[in-house]
Design a protein around this motif. Structure first.
Motif, PDB file in Angstrom:
ATOM      1  N   PRO A   1      41.215  58.345  49.917  1.00 51.03           N
ATOM      2  CA  PRO A   1      41.591  58.827  51.246  1.00 51.03           C
ATOM      3  C   PRO A   1      41.223  57.857  52.365  1.00 51.03           C
ATOM      4  CG  PRO A   1      39.654  59.993  50.445  1.00 51.03           C
ATOM      5  CD  PRO A   1      40.151  59.164  49.304  1.00 51.03           C
ATOM      6  N   TYR A   2      41.927  57.965  53.492  1.00 53.90           N
ATOM      7  CA  TYR A   2      41.667  57.158  54.683  1.00 53.90           C
ATOM      8  C   TYR A   2      40.429  57.692  55.414  1.00 53.90           C
ATOM      9  CZ  TYR A   2      42.340  55.347  59.426  1.00 53.90           C
ATOM     10  OH  TYR A   2      42.155  54.746  60.646  1.00 53.90           O
ATOM     11  N   PRO A   3      39.588  56.830  55.991  1.00 53.97           N
ATOM     12  CA  PRO A   3      39.622  55.371  55.917  1.00 53.97           C
ATOM     13  C   PRO A   3      39.071  54.873  54.583  1.00 53.97           C
ATOM     14  CG  PRO A   3      37.768  56.075  57.258  1.00 53.97           C
ATOM     15  CD  PRO A   3      38.510  57.323  56.892  1.00 53.97           C
ATOM     16  N   GLY A   4      39.735  53.871  54.003  1.00 56.82           N
ATOM     17  CA  GLY A   4      39.446  53.476  52.635  1.00 56.82           C
ATOM     18  C   GLY A   4      38.209  52.632  52.434  1.00 56.82           C
ATOM     19  N   GLY A   5      37.864  51.797  53.430  1.00 52.63           N
ATOM     20  CA  GLY A   5      36.731  50.882  53.276  1.00 52.63           C
ATOM     21  C   GLY A   5      35.433  51.558  52.865  1.00 52.63           C
ATOM     22  N   PRO A   6      34.987  52.572  53.619  1.00 55.83           N
ATOM     23  CA  PRO A   6      33.742  53.257  53.249  1.00 55.83           C
ATOM     24  C   PRO A   6      33.803  53.918  51.876  1.00 55.83           C
ATOM     25  CG  PRO A   6      34.339  53.762  55.521  1.00 55.83           C
ATOM     26  CD  PRO A   6      35.511  53.043  54.912  1.00 55.83           C
ATOM     27  N   LYS A   7      35.013  54.372  51.480  1.00 52.88           N
ATOM     28  CA  LYS A   7      35.161  55.015  50.163  1.00 52.88           C
ATOM     29  C   LYS A   7      34.962  53.990  49.050  1.00 52.88           C
ATOM     30  CE  LYS A   7      36.503  58.929  52.124  1.00 52.88           C
ATOM     31  NZ  LYS A   7      36.667  58.490  53.520  1.00 52.88           N
TER      32      LYS A   7
ATOM     33  N   GLY B   1      31.647  44.228  63.830  1.00 53.35           N
ATOM     34  CA  GLY B   1      32.893  44.860  63.412  1.00 53.35           C
ATOM     35  C   GLY B   1      32.680  46.012  62.456  1.00 53.35           C
ATOM     36  N   GLY B   2      33.749  46.765  62.225  1.00 50.77           N
ATOM     37  CA  GLY B   2      33.648  47.958  61.391  1.00 50.77           C
ATOM     38  C   GLY B   2      33.164  47.700  59.978  1.00 50.77           C
ATOM     39  N   VAL B   3      33.545  46.559  59.385  1.00 46.08           N
ATOM     40  CA  VAL B   3      33.135  46.243  58.014  1.00 46.08           C
ATOM     41  C   VAL B   3      31.656  45.834  57.959  1.00 46.08           C
ATOM     42  CG1 VAL B   3      33.721  44.868  55.952  1.00 46.08           C
ATOM     43  CG2 VAL B   3      35.521  45.582  57.501  1.00 46.08           C
ATOM     44  N   ALA B   4      31.032  45.675  59.130  1.00 45.51           N
ATOM     45  CA  ALA B   4      29.593  45.377  59.177  1.00 45.51           C
ATOM     46  C   ALA B   4      28.767  46.531  58.604  1.00 45.51           C
ATOM     47  CB  ALA B   4      29.151  45.094  60.613  1.00 45.51           C
ATOM     48  N   SER B   5      29.397  47.686  58.443  1.00 43.09           N
ATOM     49  CA  SER B   5      28.688  48.830  57.856  1.00 43.09           C
ATOM     50  C   SER B   5      28.648  48.769  56.328  1.00 43.09           C
ATOM     51  CB  SER B   5      29.353  50.144  58.292  1.00 43.09           C
ATOM     52  OG  SER B   5      30.695  50.189  57.833  1.00 43.09           O
ATOM     53  N   CYS B   6      29.366  47.815  55.741  1.00 38.89           N
ATOM     54  CA  CYS B   6      29.415  47.679  54.271  1.00 38.89           C
ATOM     55  C   CYS B   6      28.036  47.325  53.721  1.00 38.89           C
ATOM     56  CB  CYS B   6      30.434  46.602  53.895  1.00 38.89           C
ATOM     57  SG  CYS B   6      30.481  46.206  52.139  1.00 38.89           S
ATOM     58  N   THR B   7      27.498  48.175  52.878  1.00 41.07           N
ATOM     59  CA  THR B   7      26.142  47.971  52.361  1.00 41.07           C
ATOM     60  C   THR B   7      26.053  46.735  51.464  1.00 41.07           C
ATOM     61  OG1 THR B   7      26.620  49.507  50.534  1.00 41.07           O
ATOM     62  CG2 THR B   7      25.535  50.420  52.490  1.00 41.07           C
ATOM     63  N   LYS B   8      27.092  46.469  50.695  1.00 41.42           N
ATOM     64  CA  LYS B   8      27.111  45.296  49.811  1.00 41.42           C
ATOM     65  C   LYS B   8      27.058  44.006  50.636  1.00 41.42           C
ATOM     66  CE  LYS B   8      28.032  42.794  46.057  1.00 41.42           C
ATOM     67  NZ  LYS B   8      27.049  42.560  44.969  1.00 41.42           N
ATOM     68  N   LEU B   9      27.807  43.965  51.721  1.00 42.42           N
ATOM     69  CA  LEU B   9      27.829  42.784  52.583  1.00 42.42           C
ATOM     70  C   LEU B   9      26.461  42.559  53.216  1.00 42.42           C
ATOM     71  CD1 LEU B   9      29.314  40.467  53.934  1.00 42.42           C
ATOM     72  CD2 LEU B   9      30.192  42.077  55.638  1.00 42.42           C
TER      73      LEU B   9
END
Length: 338
Positions: free
Chosen positions: A182-188, A273-281
């Motif tokens: 489901p949207y938004p896909g990045g966090p999923k 940016g929004g992808v800054a929330s990515c735990t792996k990054l």
């Protein structure tokens, strides 16, 4: 509210996409109050943001959000030193709603109008956590941007490299759609990848000596892999595919960031940016910071997605730099930071 006359209070307004947000920030570093009206529950029914619906909801929410923010801060517009507004880039209809509100307040209350580039806002979200140390590298990762920005002082931006096609956030969302997430896909993807293993082989895109990125090939590789597995009658393991995809997507950022750190003699690395929330990054950047003995920092999750706190923070430094706009300021759906 007790206020020191020497303190600078900025009212930030952000409406570049589907969040209506107002915030008051003191001296570019301290959040006084922030209110965000999110439309995510509306747009997830469509699998993405519908511009016209976003604009209508900004009109509906903007006065209410402003009043709630001022009440939360126990302040009046008269107490504000300047108004910071996102003028672009973003959805033009959404941007115009916030801009007209900002211009109206600026005119009625005779307050300076400070134009803020949306990406500058994401970068300055880091100043809410830690003072920026120059020269620094800002790693900008979002749905529309993937860039390496060098800063030698406040509001001096130099683009070292960027994506040649898809942004990393856009790639995440498209891959999530292929996986029926489901949207938004990045966090999923970030969430389910923690349960998976790296079992699918995917190519590392644009593995060269430049500071540029490319994510369209990675997206296509996932689409082809999924299609081929279906043709063979095999079921895709979503957790493993998420882990395999994220490994390569993050590695692309780390490889280029490492080159920039080593070649540019940088003191501080920030994530924006929004992808800054990515735990792996974040985990991989922490490792890189330790390896290269470079200070690494990033904003709390609440400042990674669109918010007016980051706009007010960026506006403070623009205000200190003497940057302001007149009432002819217009929105821009596309605009380069540098």
């Amino acid at each position: 509210m007790n206020m020191n006359q020497k303190d600078i209070y900025i009212l930030g307004i952000e409406t570049s996409c589907d969040e209506t947000s107002f915030s008051i920030v003191k001296n570019g570093r301290k959040e006084i109050a922030t209110v965000i009206a999110s439309q995510i529950d509306i747009h997830k029914n469509y699998g993405g943001v519908v511009p016209e619906i976003a604009s209508r909801n900004h009109v509906k929410n903007i006065t209410m959000v402003m009043e709630e923010c001022l009440e939360k801060a126990n302040m009046k517009i008269e107490d504000i030193n300047a108004i910071g507004i996102t003028y672009g880039p973003g959805l033009i209809g959404s941007l115009l709603i916030g801009l007209e509100a900002a211009k109206t307040l600026s005119f009625i209350y005779d307050k300076p109008l400070i134009p803020v580039h949306h990406i500058a806002g994401h970068i300055y979200a880091n100043s809410l956590v830690k003072e920026l140390e120059f020269p620094l590298l800002a790693i900008v990762v979002s749905g529309g941007h993937t860039e390496l920005i060098k800063m030698t002082e406040h509001y001096k931006f130099q683009k070292l490299g960027g994506t040649l096609d898809d942004a990393i956030g856009e790639c995440y969302d498209k891959v999530a759609r292929v996986m029926n997430l489901p949207y938004p896909g990045g966090p999923k993807i970030d969430k389910i990848s923690k349960k998976g293993k790296i079992t699918y082989k995917l190519p590392l895109p644009l593995n060269d000596d430049s500071y540029n990125f490319s994510f369209s090939g990675l997206k296509s590789a996932v689409i082809n892999l999924t299609h081929n597995e279906e043709q063979r009658g095999k079921e895709i393991n979503k957790e493993n595919l998420a882990a395999s995809f994220q490994e390569i997507a993050v590695k692309s950022i780390i490889v280029k960031a490492k080159k920039a750190i080593q070649n540019e003699e940088l003191k501080h690395i920030i994530l924006a940016g929004g992808v800054a929330s990515c735990t792996k990054l974040r985990e991989e950047l922490d490792k890189l910071g330790e390896e290269l003995k470079v200070d690494m920092s990033y904003p709390p999750i609440k400042y990674c997605t669109d918010n007016a706190t980051m706009i007010a923070a960026a506006a403070y430094y623009a205000y200190q730099d003497g940057r302001k706009a007149d009432l002819y300021l217009n929105s821009k759906s596309n605009d380069r930071l540098c």
